[in-house]
Scaffold this active site. Structure first.
Site, PDB file in Angstrom:
ATOM      1  N   LYS A  52       0.840  -1.202   0.000  1.00  0.00           N
ATOM      2  CA  LYS A  52       0.000   0.000   0.000  1.00  0.00           C
ATOM      3  C   LYS A  52       0.876   1.254   0.000  1.00  0.00           C
ATOM      4  CE  LYS A  52      -3.797  -2.386   2.290  1.00  0.00           C
ATOM      5  NZ  LYS A  52      -4.491  -2.684   3.556  1.00  0.00           N
ATOM      6  N   GLN A  96      -4.378  -1.030   9.725  1.00  0.00           N
ATOM      7  CA  GLN A  96      -4.270  -2.391   9.181  1.00  0.00           C
ATOM      8  C   GLN A  96      -4.806  -3.400  10.201  1.00  0.00           C
ATOM      9  OE1 GLN A  96      -3.157  -3.221   6.000  1.00  0.00           O
ATOM     10  NE2 GLN A  96      -3.896  -5.261   6.532  1.00  0.00           N
ATOM     11  N   ASP A 119     -10.962   3.372   4.293  1.00  0.00           N
ATOM     12  CA  ASP A 119     -11.294   1.948   4.178  1.00  0.00           C
ATOM     13  C   ASP A 119     -12.812   1.723   4.181  1.00  0.00           C
ATOM     14  OD1 ASP A 119      -9.318   0.083   3.706  1.00  0.00           O
ATOM     15  OD2 ASP A 119      -8.575   0.114   5.774  1.00  0.00           O
TER      16      ASP A 119
END
Ligand code: NDP
Length: 286
Positions: A52, A96, A119
């Site tokens: 990422k 994460q 997200d």
């Protein structure tokens, strides 16, 4: 038969984002910023985060890495999230998952400013999605919809079957497909592990979305002739990665299908970048 190339589509999208960022930067705008929070040493998470961060750099997005030890306390993690919320150079915050034991992921996700929740996991954004309001959409289902748009496979008036009802894939995908619009307006059935006669449900589908995580479990006899099959599954087997569809046999009878790897997978990171750029545009009124 159309083989939907997620790798090429993701590369095209990433190039478009890089171009838009570069153009705004040359007009004096600051770079988009993504805070990337990784707690602990989970090897898979480390790989995801590295990928990422690299993808961000290629698109001209600055990433602010926060790699914390596994012993980090809930209070310290929440304090970091609040600092990122307040940081004017941060447009998106990526936490994460999974978090190491002892940390409360739900409480951390709730602490993220919904307008930086690239997200799309914050209940505010899930609520916005269910109310058809603008907001951030979870990256994998957003990537699926982007593939349908770019391959001009509209779902309006079609029967869609989504196998899987997770919060990050199946559920948001079902909501997107039932929204009004050409890439929506489907009649959606959501299947899960308690669905009787999954094969009969799948055979009804003009558009079949697979997100169950069972290698090659959707066989050709379960798929309608001429259907569009979008395989979200990523399964590690001794022979390598494969999807939830028995690709070789299923691909012979469909109108279009995504391969695994190289289908939906590459779109997920591209949509994370797209969401970050969207947040940056909103913040800078670009
Ligand atoms: P989850 O394990 O959270 O959810 C799986 C869903 O499938 C559940 O709703 C479950 O039902 C249902 N299911 C499981 N077995 C069956 C069955 N035999 N028949 C019908 N339904 C079944 O998985 P995720 O949603 O997180 O991921 C799904 C797949 O997508 C995985 O292979 C994952 O690796 C992949 N993935 C790919 C991404 C990408 O970037 N391409 C991103 C995220 C995930 P129930 O709710 O009843 O348990």
């Amino acid at each position: 038969m159309i083989l939907i190339d997620g790798k090429a589509t993701a590369a095209a999208l990433r190039a478009e984002l890089a171009e838009a960022v570069a153009a705004a930067r040359s007009d004096g705008a600051r770079a988009p910023g993504l805070a990337v929070i990784l707690v602990g040493e989970d090897p898979a998470s480390q790989v995801y985060v590295r990928n990422k961060e690299r993808a961000c750099a290629e698109a001209g997005i600055v990433s602010f890495p926060h790699h914390l030890p596994a012993q980090t306390s809930q209070a310290d993690l929440l304090a970091l999230i609040r600092a990122c919320n307040a940081d004017a150079n941060v447009d998106g915050i990526l936490l994460q998952l999974p978090l190491p034991g002892g940390l409360d992921a739900q409480a951390c996700l709730l602490a993220i400013d919904p307008d930086k929740d690239v997200d799309g996991f914050h209940p505010m954004n899930v609520g916005r999605l269910s109310l058809d309001l603008p907001g951030f959409v979870s990256c994998t289902p957003a990537g699926v919809m982007e593939l349908l748009r770019r391959y001009e496979l509209p779902t309006a008036g079609q029967r869609a079957v989504v196998v899987g009802r997770s919060n990050i894939v199946g559920k948001p995908l079902a909501m997107l497909l039932s929204r009004p619009g050409p890439y929506g307006d489907a009649t959606v059935t959501v299947c899960h592990s308690r669905t009787p006669d999954l094969a009969a449900q799948c055979r009804q589908a003009d558009f079949l979305f697979l997100a169950l995580g069972r290698p090659r479990s959707i066989t050709a006899d379960m798929v309608r002739e001429g259907a569009v099959v979008i395989d979200v599954g990523i399964n590690r087997t001794p022979e390598g990665l494969c999807g939830d569809a028995d690709f070789t046999a299923v691909s012979k009878k469909v109108r279009a299908i995504t391969p695994v790897p190289g289908g939906v997978g590459p779109m997920t990171i591209a949509m994370l970048l797209a969401n970050t750029v969207q947040s940056w545009r909103q913040r800078l009124s670009l």
